[in-house]
Design a protein around this motif. Structure first.
Motif, PDB file in Angstrom:
ATOM      1  N   THR A 146       0.749  -0.773   0.178  1.00 60.03           N
ATOM      2  CA  THR A 146       0.127  -0.080  -0.106  1.00 60.03           C
ATOM      3  C   THR A 146       0.756   1.307   0.211  1.00 60.03           C
ATOM      4  O   THR A 146       0.599   2.392  -1.106  1.00 60.03           O
ATOM      5  CB  THR A 146      -1.307   0.055   0.992  1.00 60.03           C
ATOM      6  OG1 THR A 146      -1.679  -1.457   0.848  1.00 60.03           O
ATOM      7  CG2 THR A 146      -1.843   1.111   1.165  1.00 60.03           C
ATOM      8  N   ALA A 147       2.096   1.367   0.763  1.00 60.00           N
ATOM      9  CA  ALA A 147       2.606   2.386   0.746  1.00 60.00           C
ATOM     10  C   ALA A 147       3.349   2.826  -0.714  1.00 60.00           C
ATOM     11  O   ALA A 147       3.340   4.177  -0.714  1.00 60.00           O
ATOM     12  CB  ALA A 147       3.594   1.962   1.522  1.00 60.00           C
ATOM     13  N   LEU A 148       3.965   1.388  -1.284  1.00 57.96           N
ATOM     14  CA  LEU A 148       4.517   1.587  -2.498  1.00 57.96           C
ATOM     15  C   LEU A 148       3.007   2.138  -3.094  1.00 57.96           C
ATOM     16  O   LEU A 148       3.678   2.751  -4.234  1.00 57.96           O
ATOM     17  CB  LEU A 148       5.157   0.599  -2.760  1.00 57.96           C
ATOM     18  CG  LEU A 148       6.111  -0.117  -1.811  1.00 57.96           C
ATOM     19  CD1 LEU A 148       6.903  -1.075  -2.818  1.00 57.96           C
ATOM     20  CD2 LEU A 148       7.928   0.682  -1.653  1.00 57.96           C
ATOM     21  N   ILE A 149       2.633   1.433  -3.571  1.00 52.82           N
ATOM     22  CA  ILE A 149       1.357   1.699  -4.534  1.00 52.82           C
ATOM     23  C   ILE A 149       0.869   3.143  -3.928  1.00 52.82           C
ATOM     24  O   ILE A 149       0.814   3.864  -5.218  1.00 52.82           O
ATOM     25  CB  ILE A 149       0.018   0.824  -4.272  1.00 52.82           C
ATOM     26  CG1 ILE A 149       0.474  -0.393  -4.664  1.00 52.82           C
ATOM     27  CG2 ILE A 149      -1.082   1.221  -5.260  1.00 52.82           C
ATOM     28  CD1 ILE A 149      -0.249  -1.216  -3.935  1.00 52.82           C
ATOM     29  N   LYS A 150       0.576   4.464  -2.838  1.00 47.67           N
ATOM     30  CA  LYS A 150      -0.018   5.282  -2.753  1.00 47.67           C
ATOM     31  C   LYS A 150       1.363   6.135  -3.716  1.00 47.67           C
ATOM     32  O   LYS A 150       1.272   7.528  -3.489  1.00 47.67           O
ATOM     33  CB  LYS A 150       0.039   5.456  -1.331  1.00 47.67           C
ATOM     34  CG  LYS A 150      -1.615   4.600  -0.762  1.00 47.67           C
ATOM     35  CD  LYS A 150      -1.588   5.673   1.230  1.00 47.67           C
ATOM     36  CE  LYS A 150      -2.771   4.503   1.112  1.00 47.67           C
ATOM     37  NZ  LYS A 150      -3.137   4.834   2.467  1.00 47.67           N
ATOM     38  N   ASN A 151       2.998   5.884  -3.924  1.00 50.23           N
ATOM     39  CA  ASN A 151       3.986   6.778  -3.865  1.00 50.23           C
ATOM     40  C   ASN A 151       3.865   6.502  -5.477  1.00 50.23           C
ATOM     41  O   ASN A 151       4.781   6.711  -5.779  1.00 50.23           O
ATOM     42  CB  ASN A 151       5.108   6.734  -2.978  1.00 50.23           C
ATOM     43  CG  ASN A 151       5.148   6.928  -1.629  1.00 50.23           C
ATOM     44  OD1 ASN A 151       4.550   7.887  -1.546  1.00 50.23           O
ATOM     45  ND2 ASN A 151       5.891   5.631  -0.678  1.00 50.23           N
ATOM     46  N   GLN A 152       3.506   5.599  -6.436  1.00 45.89           N
ATOM     47  CA  GLN A 152       3.114   5.338  -7.086  1.00 45.89           C
ATOM     48  C   GLN A 152       4.735   4.789  -7.267  1.00 45.89           C
ATOM     49  O   GLN A 152       5.523   5.344  -8.592  1.00 45.89           O
ATOM     50  CB  GLN A 152       2.418   5.944  -8.171  1.00 45.89           C
ATOM     51  CG  GLN A 152       1.236   6.289  -7.813  1.00 45.89           C
ATOM     52  CD  GLN A 152       0.863   5.500  -8.915  1.00 45.89           C
ATOM     53  OE1 GLN A 152       0.924   4.909 -10.310  1.00 45.89           O
ATOM     54  NE2 GLN A 152      -0.142   4.491  -7.805  1.00 45.89           N
ATOM     55  N   ASP A 153       5.333   4.084  -7.223  1.00 48.34           N
ATOM     56  CA  ASP A 153       6.561   3.684  -7.072  1.00 48.34           C
ATOM     57  C   ASP A 153       6.422   2.165  -7.865  1.00 48.34           C
ATOM     58  O   ASP A 153       6.775   1.318  -7.117  1.00 48.34           O
ATOM     59  CB  ASP A 153       7.920   3.816  -5.226  1.00 48.34           C
ATOM     60  CG  ASP A 153       9.172   4.011  -5.518  1.00 48.34           C
ATOM     61  OD1 ASP A 153       9.669   2.695  -6.248  1.00 48.34           O
ATOM     62  OD2 ASP A 153       9.732   4.315  -5.296  1.00 48.34           O
ATOM     63  N   ALA A 154       6.662   2.805  -9.158  1.00 52.22           N
ATOM     64  CA  ALA A 154       6.387   1.398 -10.032  1.00 52.22           C
ATOM     65  C   ALA A 154       8.442   0.099  -9.598  1.00 52.22           C
ATOM     66  O   ALA A 154       8.616  -0.991  -9.495  1.00 52.22           O
ATOM     67  CB  ALA A 154       6.830   1.363 -11.098  1.00 52.22           C
ATOM     68  N   ALA A 155       9.149   0.563  -9.583  1.00 57.06           N
ATOM     69  CA  ALA A 155      10.493   0.323  -9.302  1.00 57.06           C
ATOM     70  C   ALA A 155      10.901  -0.197  -8.113  1.00 57.06           C
ATOM     71  O   ALA A 155      11.227  -1.466  -8.019  1.00 57.06           O
ATOM     72  CB  ALA A 155      11.574   1.265 -10.195  1.00 57.06           C
ATOM     73  N   ALA A 156       9.835   0.283  -6.688  1.00 54.51           N
ATOM     74  CA  ALA A 156       9.673  -0.207  -6.040  1.00 54.51           C
ATOM     75  C   ALA A 156       9.395  -1.425  -5.269  1.00 54.51           C
ATOM     76  O   ALA A 156       9.210  -2.180  -4.733  1.00 54.51           O
ATOM     77  CB  ALA A 156       9.476   0.673  -4.477  1.00 54.51           C
ATOM     78  N   LEU A 157       7.991  -1.467  -6.656  1.00 56.29           N
ATOM     79  CA  LEU A 157       7.171  -2.181  -6.663  1.00 56.29           C
ATOM     80  C   LEU A 157       7.975  -3.890  -7.040  1.00 56.29           C
ATOM     81  O   LEU A 157       7.902  -4.589  -6.601  1.00 56.29           O
ATOM     82  CB  LEU A 157       5.997  -2.051  -6.829  1.00 56.29           C
ATOM     83  CG  LEU A 157       4.832  -1.288  -6.119  1.00 56.29           C
ATOM     84  CD1 LEU A 157       3.180  -0.579  -7.155  1.00 56.29           C
ATOM     85  CD2 LEU A 157       4.521  -2.300  -5.127  1.00 56.29           C
TER      86      LEU A 157
END
Length: 267
Positions: free
Chosen positions: A173-184
Motif C-alpha cells: 500500500t505504501a509503495l502504491i500510494k507513492n506510485q513507485d513502480a521500481a520499488a514494487l
C-alpha cells in the motif's frame, strides 16, 4: 475461490500452464517458420481491416477463433484476454458470475500486443526452422494456441499480484500510494524462485521433447557417458528456458506492477 488465492495455489496453476505452453511450442517447432503466414496478403484470406488492408493468415485465424470463443463467453473469465477485445461478438450463452477477486482496474490491463510482438519477432524464429514448408494452416493454428497459452500465463500475473498484496498489504500500500513502480518491482521479484522456474521449464522441455523408445533407451543405457548426453530434442530445452527467463516472467512481472499501481484506485 478467494480462499484459493494463495501463492502456493497460484504457483500450482502456473506450473500446469507451463505444460500447455511447452507442448504447443514443441508442436509448432515441427513446421518451418513460413513467413508468408504472417505477411498481410501473403496468403489470400477473405478478411480486411477497416482501412482495406488484408489480414495475414495468422491474424485471420486468430480473429476468427476469438469470434467463435467470444460467443461462448471465453473472454468473460477473468483469466482470459482477447487479442482483439474491441471486436468480440455478442454471446450466445448467458454470462457466468465470477467471484470478485481482482480489483476493478484489472479489466483494463491487456498486454497482448507485446506478447504478439515477442512471439513473432523472437520466439518463433528461435523454435522453428527457417524456410517455407507449405504447412500454412497447421503453423498458424498452432501459433494461435501458443499465443493464447502465453497470454493466459502472463496475464495470470494479476492474480499473483493480488495474492502478494494480500500477504503484505502495508508494504504494498505504501509503495502504491507513492506510485513507485521500481520499488514494487523489487518487492515482488524473487530471483531464487525465478531460477527454479527456468530450470523446471528446461527439464520439462527436455522430457517432453524427446522421442520415447524403450528399446532404444535400454540400448542407450549400455553406451558410454558421452553418448548418453548426445540427445536430439524436438526443440532445444535451453530455448524454452531462455524464453521464460527473458520474456514470460518479465512480462508477467510487468502485468503485476501495472495491476498494483492501480490496485487502490477504487478504494
Amino acid at each position: 475461490m478467494s480462499a484459493s488465492l494463495t501463492l502456493p495455489n497460484i504457483r500450482s496453476s502456473l506450473i500446469r500452464q507451463e505444460d500447455s505452453i511447452i507442448f504447443t511450442l514443441i508442436e509448432r517447432a515441427q513446421f518451418a517458420q513460413n513467413p508468408l503466414v504472417y505477411q498481410p496478403g501473403g496468403v489470400e484470406v477473405p478478411a480486411y481491416s477497416k482501412d482495406g488492408k488484408q489480414y495475414s493468415l495468422m491474424e485471420y485465424i486468430l480473429r476468427e477463433t476469438e469470434q467463435l470463443h467470444g460467443k461462448v463467453r471465453r473472454y468473460t473469465s477473468p483469466d482470459e484476454h482477447a487479442f482483439y477485445p474491441e471486436e468480440l461478438p455478442a454471446m450466445v450463452l448467458p454470462p457466468l458470475e465470477y467471484p470478485s477477486i481482482l480489483a476493478p482496474a484489472a479489466d483494463a490491463i491487456n498486454i497482448n500486443s507485446q506478447i504478439m510482438s515477442i512471439y513473432l519477432n523472437s520466439l518463433l524464429p528461435a523454435i522453428a526452422a527457417p524456410g517455407d514448408d507449405g504447412n500454412y494452416g497447421s503453423a498458424a493454428t498452432l501459433d494461435v494456441l501458443a499465443l493464447q497459452a502465453l497470454s493466459k500465463r502472463i496475464h495470470y500475473g494479476k492474480f499473483v499480484a493480488e495474492a502478494k498484496f494480500r500477504a503484505k498489504p502495508e508494504e504494498y500500500t505504501a509503495l502504491i500510494k507513492n506510485q513507485d513502480a521500481a520499488a514494487l518491482m523489487d518487492l515482488l521479484t524473487d530471483r531464487k524462485v525465478e531460477l527454479a522456474v527456468v530450470e523446471r521449464v528446461r527439464l520439462k522441455a527436455a522430457t517432453f521433447g524427446q522421442d520415447v523408445n524403450p528399446a532404444a533407451q535400454q540400448q542407450q543405457q549400455q553406451q558410454d557417458q558421452q553418448q548418453q548426453h548426445e540427445q536430439v530434442y524436438k526443440i532445444e530445452p535451453d530455448v524454452l528456458a531462455k524464453m521464460y527467463d527473458d520474456a514470460v516472467m518479465p512480462l508477467t512481472k510487468d502485468v503485476q506492477v501495472a495491476y498494483l499501481l492501480r490496485r487502490l484506485d477504487h478504494e
